[in-house]
Design an enzyme around this catalytic site. Structure first.
Site, short mmCIF file in Angstrom:
data_model
loop_
_atom_site.label_atom_id
_atom_site.label_comp_id
_atom_site.label_asym_id
_atom_site.label_seq_id
_atom_site.Cartn_x
_atom_site.Cartn_y
_atom_site.Cartn_z
CD1 TRP A 102 63.09 -21.83 -36.07
CD2 TRP A 102 63.22 -22.46 -38.22
NE1 TRP A 102 61.90 -21.51 -36.70
CE2 TRP A 102 61.96 -21.89 -38.00
CE3 TRP A 102 63.53 -22.95 -39.49
CZ2 TRP A 102 61.00 -21.78 -39.00
CZ3 TRP A 102 62.58 -22.84 -40.50
CH2 TRP A 102 61.34 -22.26 -40.25
CG ASP A 169 68.98 -18.67 -37.45
OD1 ASP A 169 68.60 -17.48 -37.55
OD2 ASP A 169 68.21 -19.64 -37.63
CE LYS A 193 60.69 -15.64 -37.34
NZ LYS A 193 61.49 -16.77 -37.75
C1 LIG Z 1 61.77 -17.91 -38.45
C2 LIG Z 1 63.07 -18.54 -38.28
C3 LIG Z 1 63.73 -19.18 -39.34
C4 LIG Z 1 63.12 -19.32 -40.71
O1 LIG Z 1 63.18 -18.15 -41.39
P1 LIG Z 1 62.77 -18.06 -42.94
O2 LIG Z 1 63.14 -16.66 -43.26
O3 LIG Z 1 61.31 -18.35 -43.01
O4 LIG Z 1 63.56 -19.06 -43.68
C5 LIG Z 1 64.98 -19.69 -39.10
N1 LIG Z 1 65.56 -19.61 -37.90
C6 LIG Z 1 64.96 -19.02 -36.85
C7 LIG Z 1 65.65 -18.94 -35.54
C8 LIG Z 1 63.70 -18.47 -37.02
O5 LIG Z 1 63.08 -17.89 -35.98
#
Ligand SMILES: *Cc1c(COP(=O)(O)O)cnc(C)c1O
Length: 372
Positions: A102, A169, A193
């Site tokens: 990611w 992020d 999440k």
């Molecule tokens: C799940 C995740 C993503 C991707 O998220 P999307 O909403 O599917 O684009 C990006 N960064 C992290 C840390 C994640 O856990």
């Protein structure tokens, strides 16, 4: 929904407290006595405006977000923000930390908008830890880091100590521990999440981050356009925003972020304890970087005479063993294999206890059968 709880350790979309999911489902049937479904309710109606305002206000309160920060709840997900963040914030050069897929994707997208410096990477070690020290050139606009690396089960338990603004992020650990919001230009992520359901991004922006427009942008990419429209530049995902409000109310009712952190510590402690005592399972992340949110582990082939096929077969057997006991979603990410228990804010302590029992019982069974 069944009455017997199923503990879902899926990495995302992830489990939410039963009452949050039920309240959202009920609103889809009928929104608070309006006779209408949430799905057909105008995003410009007073009733939805209240939902949106409450969601943003609760997020501000629970994370102690300063009043001059902008909070946006937008359609998309973390990947959408991988693009919007550098489009809005990258003026000349930005520093990125590569701690997993990611993080690398965020970095890759930033390259469309300016110069990107990779200031640290743990790729060579299979992303089994996060760097303890990061040195950043003083002329970068910001340092981007991924606070929790969902796929590998590593987490920055402290924000990087650097002199430039941070951008993070926080898709997979938002609201699970206190954060120093003031040190960040931006905190963003996908909601599916820790906060809500899929389709929604949260973006928290400092006034400095929005002080300059580095380039003309299409409106949909421009955070300042979204801010100017009060987050209603276009139709937002109304159901995920409603769900986020319910989740934030639930978090508050549990005691806020400190309570979420206590739960996260407790759930992960239970599982790491089993891993550390086990003759069969082994944690994948380095101890100093262990995530409280995603506990990655595998069946140790070394304990099986180096037989990786046998280890993989036993992992598959363990997944079935758990499923029979209402524990699901523990298969590791396809890139790293193995097993992974994702324990976000919605995972009750009882779920972690149940999984820990499954691990202990399965191991004893293997020992009794002479397989270990
Ligand atoms: C799940 C995740 C993503 C991707 O998220 P999307 O909403 O599917 O684009 C990006 N960064 C992290 C840390 C994640 O856990």
């Amino acid at each position: 929904m069944t009455t017997q709880p199923i503990y879902n350790f899926c990495a995302g979309p992830a489990t939410l407290p039963r009452e949050v999911m039920e309240a959202t489902a009920e609103a889809c049937r009928q929104l608070e006595g309006t006779g209408l479904s949430l799905m057909e309710t105008s995003h410009r109606s007073p009733i939805f405006q209240e939902v949106l305002d409450a969601a943003r206000q609760l997020l501000r309160e629970l994370l102690h977000i300063p009043s001059d920060y902008t909070i946006l709840l937008l359609g998309g997900g973390a990947s959408m923000e991988f693009c919007r963040i550098p489009a809005n914030l990258l003026r000349r050069r930005a520093a990125y930390v590569n701690t997993g897929v990611w993080a690398a994707k965020a970095q890759h997208e930033a390259q469309h908008w300016g110069e990107v410096v990779e200031v640290a990477s743990t790729e060579r070690d299979g992303y089994d830890h996060v760097p303890s020290q990061i040195t950043v050139p003083s002329d970068v606009d910001y340092l981007h880091y991924t606070s929790n690396n969902t796929i590998y089960g590593t987490e920055f338990l402290h924000e990087p100590e650097v002199s430039v603004p941070l951008v993070s992020d926080m898709s997979s650990d938002i609201l699970s521990r206190p954060i120093q919001v003031e040190r960040h230009w931006a905190i963003y992520g996908g909601a599916q999440k820790n906060l809500s359901m899929a389709g929604l991004s949260f973006v928290i922006l400092s006034p400095e981050a929005l002080a300059e427009t580095p380039r003309p942008l299409p409106s949909i990419l421009d955070y300042r356009v979204h801010r100017a429209h009060g987050g209603l530049f276009h139709t937002p995902p109304v159901v995920p925003i409603f769900c986020a409000r319910q989740m934030l109310r639930w978090i508050k009712s549990q005691g806020g972020v400190p309570a979420m952190e206590r739960m996260a510590v407790e759930r992960s402690r239970l599982l790491y304890e089993v891993l550390d005592e086990s003759r069969m399972f082994r944690g994948m992340a380095r101890r100093d970087s262990r995530s409280r949110m995603n506990i990655s582990f595998r069946i140790d082939a070394e304990r099986l005479g180096g037989d990786t096929t046998k280890a993989a077969a036993l992992e598959a057997e363990f997944i079935d063993y758990c499923a029979e006991r209402d524990v699901v979603g523990i298969k590791g990410h396809r890139l790293v294999g193995g097993l992974r228990a994702s324990c976000y804010n919605g995972m009750p302590l009882r779920g972690a206890e149940r999984l820990a029992e499954c691990m202990r019982e399965f191991e004893s069974q293997q020992i009794r059968r002479g397989r270990l």
